[in-house]
Design a protein around this motif. Structure first.
Motif, PDB file in Angstrom:
ATOM      1  N   GLN A 225      14.481  -0.128  11.174  1.00 39.65           N
ATOM      2  CA  GLN A 225      13.808   0.909  11.172  1.00 39.65           C
ATOM      3  C   GLN A 225      14.414   2.007  10.079  1.00 39.65           C
ATOM      4  OE1 GLN A 225      11.321   2.172  13.566  1.00 39.65           O
ATOM      5  NE2 GLN A 225      11.161   4.002  12.281  1.00 39.65           N
ATOM      6  N   TYR A 226      13.177   2.536   9.269  1.00 36.11           N
ATOM      7  CA  TYR A 226      13.405   3.654   8.665  1.00 36.11           C
ATOM      8  C   TYR A 226      13.936   5.003   9.582  1.00 36.11           C
ATOM      9  CZ  TYR A 226      12.642   8.057   5.763  1.00 36.11           C
ATOM     10  OH  TYR A 226      12.589   9.060   5.183  1.00 36.11           O
ATOM     11  N   LEU A 227      14.834   5.754   8.846  1.00 36.72           N
ATOM     12  CA  LEU A 227      15.339   6.989   9.605  1.00 36.72           C
ATOM     13  C   LEU A 227      15.602   8.107   8.709  1.00 36.72           C
ATOM     14  CD1 LEU A 227      18.320   5.698  12.007  1.00 36.72           C
ATOM     15  CD2 LEU A 227      15.885   6.003  12.696  1.00 36.72           C
ATOM     16  N   GLN A 228      14.671   8.984   9.029  1.00 37.23           N
ATOM     17  CA  GLN A 228      14.530  10.198   7.983  1.00 37.23           C
ATOM     18  C   GLN A 228      15.883  10.729   7.730  1.00 37.23           C
ATOM     19  OE1 GLN A 228      11.799  13.394   9.309  1.00 37.23           O
ATOM     20  NE2 GLN A 228      11.898  14.287   7.059  1.00 37.23           N
ATOM     21  N   PRO A 229      16.607  10.837   6.549  1.00 42.13           N
ATOM     22  CA  PRO A 229      17.985  11.411   6.589  1.00 42.13           C
ATOM     23  C   PRO A 229      17.847  12.891   6.538  1.00 42.13           C
ATOM     24  CG  PRO A 229      17.241  10.545   4.171  1.00 42.13           C
ATOM     25  CD  PRO A 229      16.106   9.993   5.289  1.00 42.13           C
ATOM     26  N   THR A 230      16.812  13.308   5.724  1.00 42.70           N
ATOM     27  CA  THR A 230      16.876  15.031   5.777  1.00 42.70           C
ATOM     28  C   THR A 230      15.456  15.351   5.964  1.00 42.70           C
ATOM     29  OG1 THR A 230      16.752  15.370   3.215  1.00 42.70           O
ATOM     30  CG2 THR A 230      18.857  14.895   4.094  1.00 42.70           C
TER      31      THR A 230
ATOM     32  N   LEU B 184      10.708  -0.417   8.157  1.00 41.91           N
ATOM     33  CA  LEU B 184       9.456  -0.104   8.872  1.00 41.91           C
ATOM     34  C   LEU B 184       9.516   1.298   9.392  1.00 41.91           C
ATOM     35  CD1 LEU B 184       9.437  -3.293  11.001  1.00 41.91           C
ATOM     36  CD2 LEU B 184       8.405  -3.056   8.724  1.00 41.91           C
ATOM     37  N   GLY B 185       8.403   2.044   9.650  1.00 43.10           N
ATOM     38  CA  GLY B 185       8.118   3.204  10.028  1.00 43.10           C
ATOM     39  C   GLY B 185       7.577   4.219   9.131  1.00 43.10           C
ATOM     40  N   HIS B 186       7.037   3.838   8.148  1.00 41.65           N
ATOM     41  CA  HIS B 186       6.256   4.416   7.076  1.00 41.65           C
ATOM     42  C   HIS B 186       4.949   4.631   7.181  1.00 41.65           C
ATOM     43  CE1 HIS B 186       9.734   5.727   4.472  1.00 41.65           C
ATOM     44  NE2 HIS B 186      10.056   4.340   4.502  1.00 41.65           N
TER      45      HIS B 186
ATOM     46  N   SER C 226       0.909  -1.099  -0.119  1.00 41.22           N
ATOM     47  CA  SER C 226       0.115   0.101  -0.022  1.00 41.22           C
ATOM     48  C   SER C 226       0.847   1.332  -0.023  1.00 41.22           C
ATOM     49  CB  SER C 226      -0.987   0.054   1.311  1.00 41.22           C
ATOM     50  OG  SER C 226      -0.363   0.278   2.397  1.00 41.22           O
ATOM     51  N   LEU C 227       1.994   1.079   0.601  1.00 45.74           N
ATOM     52  CA  LEU C 227       2.967   2.579   0.613  1.00 45.74           C
ATOM     53  C   LEU C 227       4.000   2.440  -0.680  1.00 45.74           C
ATOM     54  CD1 LEU C 227       3.544   2.494   4.337  1.00 45.74           C
ATOM     55  CD2 LEU C 227       1.899   3.962   3.014  1.00 45.74           C
ATOM     56  N   THR C 228       4.030   1.620  -1.471  1.00 47.81           N
ATOM     57  CA  THR C 228       5.183   1.480  -2.421  1.00 47.81           C
ATOM     58  C   THR C 228       4.948   2.609  -3.496  1.00 47.81           C
ATOM     59  OG1 THR C 228       5.194  -0.938  -2.348  1.00 47.81           O
ATOM     60  CG2 THR C 228       6.094   0.099  -4.364  1.00 47.81           C
TER      61      THR C 228
ATOM     62  N   PRO D 189       8.676  11.651   6.383  1.00 41.04           N
ATOM     63  CA  PRO D 189       8.860  11.635   7.886  1.00 41.04           C
ATOM     64  C   PRO D 189       8.701   9.868   8.386  1.00 41.04           C
ATOM     65  CG  PRO D 189       6.662  12.271   7.076  1.00 41.04           C
ATOM     66  CD  PRO D 189       7.374  12.123   5.867  1.00 41.04           C
ATOM     67  N   VAL D 190       9.490   9.810   9.505  1.00 44.02           N
ATOM     68  CA  VAL D 190       8.904   8.733  10.345  1.00 44.02           C
ATOM     69  C   VAL D 190       7.651   8.775  10.957  1.00 44.02           C
ATOM     70  CG1 VAL D 190       9.774   7.319  12.068  1.00 44.02           C
ATOM     71  CG2 VAL D 190      11.350   8.460  10.793  1.00 44.02           C
TER      72      VAL D 190
END
Length: 308
Positions: free
Chosen positions: A246-251, A218-220, A182-184, A256-257
């Motif tokens: 875990q996804y971490l927002q680079p900038t 994960l995290g979106h 669903s988020l692709t 966003p997470v």
């Protein structure tokens, strides 16, 4: 299910305010002689690593342990995925000497397991598959005992390009699904969920003896049920290794997470993945696709042989 009581409602966290990064994601930065040596080596060889370009949180640990993931085909990607910190735009000319430079560095580093990834090169007819293949062969020539893992894009679904790469006989074929169905469209640029599954299916069909691998961030805003569905979809195309992190927002310009998944939740997800028959699973907040790659390869190989 009772074990899901530890999960927080993702929807409650899906707001415009940045989430506070939890304590378990605090990284202690330690640099030492090995890290400095590898950094100087990469700059001197005009090479790029995904460790740096993607701002991997494990770069200090991995480089101190003399492990690195090489990023070939330049450092400019033709895609602009919402999660990725790699530069996007019009790539430079193809560097046909790059495979030998990668092999030189791998030999100097004395690697036991080399990971080779790349920016997406949709501007090339074969999407860079021939350079991938030559890089695998060059490393093998210099380091016959070194196992080699490749992590390409979907190459536009080009089966001929996929076969060109697999004919070099990498020890692991890795292609990341990245997020739930669903988020692709929101998270990935140009890639599709079904095309990723088809690439993994075709890879296993063409070279059944080569372990396949895929990674999930994960995290979106994904749900537990959607994550389980990804596991089932990957196993349906006989993927051997799965990693989750875990996804971490680079900038601030990137997505966003929406939720920080806890170490306990990652542990539960690992159990679910192992129940489904993956030969090896890495699951944790700081896990990335190439984290502990050598250990992944050894574990998967042992489990595959045991199952035969």
């Amino acid at each position: 299910m009772e074990e899901l009581n530890v999960l927080k409602d993702t929807k409650e966290q899906a707001n415009d305010r940045p989430l506070r990064r939890p304590d378990w994601l605090k990284i202690q930065l330690k640099t030492g002689p090995n890290f400095t040596e590898l950094k100087d080596l990469m700059r001197g060889s005009s090479l790029h690593t995904v460790c740096e370009e993607a701002r991997c949180p494990n770069i200090y640990e991995c480089w101190e342990n003399r492990t690195a993931t090489f990023m070939i085909l330049g450092d400019i990607c033709t895609r602009a995925c919402g999660f990725c910190a790699v530069k996007t735009g019009l790539p430079s000319e193809l560097d046909l000497a790059e495979p030998e430079r990668v092999a030189d560095s791998a030999e100097i580093m004395g690697l036991r397991h080399a990971v080779v990834t790349a920016v997406a090169r949709d501007d090339l007819k074969d999407h860079g598959a021939s350079v991938f293949a030559e890089t695998v062969r060059a490393i093998r020539k210099r380091l016959p005992l070194c196992t080699v893992e490749v992590l390409p894009s979907d190459m536009g679904g080009n089966t001929e390009a996929l076969h060109t790469l697999l004919d070099a006989e990498p020890d692991i074929f890795n292609h990341n699904i990245e997020t739930v169905r669903s988020l692709t469209g929101k998270v990935r640029a140009k890639a599709t969920y079904d095309r990723t599954l088809e690439v993994l299916r075709n890879a296993k069909a063409y070279k059944p003896h080569i372990p396949t691998k895929s990674s999930l961030m994960l995290g979106h805003g994904e749900t537990w049920e959607e994550i389980i569905q990804v596991m089932d979809d990957l196993r349906a195309v006989d993927v051997d290794i799965m990693t989750m992190g875990q996804y971490l927002q680079p900038t601030k310009k990137h997505l966003p997470v929406r939720k920080y998944w806890s170490p306990e939740e990652f542990a539960l997800l690992k159990e679910e993945a192992l129940k489904r028959g993956f030969k090896h699973v890495e699951s944790g907040p700081l896990v990335r696709s190439s984290y502990h790659a050598h250990e992944q390869a050894q574990s998967a190989e042992a489990n595959i042989k045991q199952a035969q």
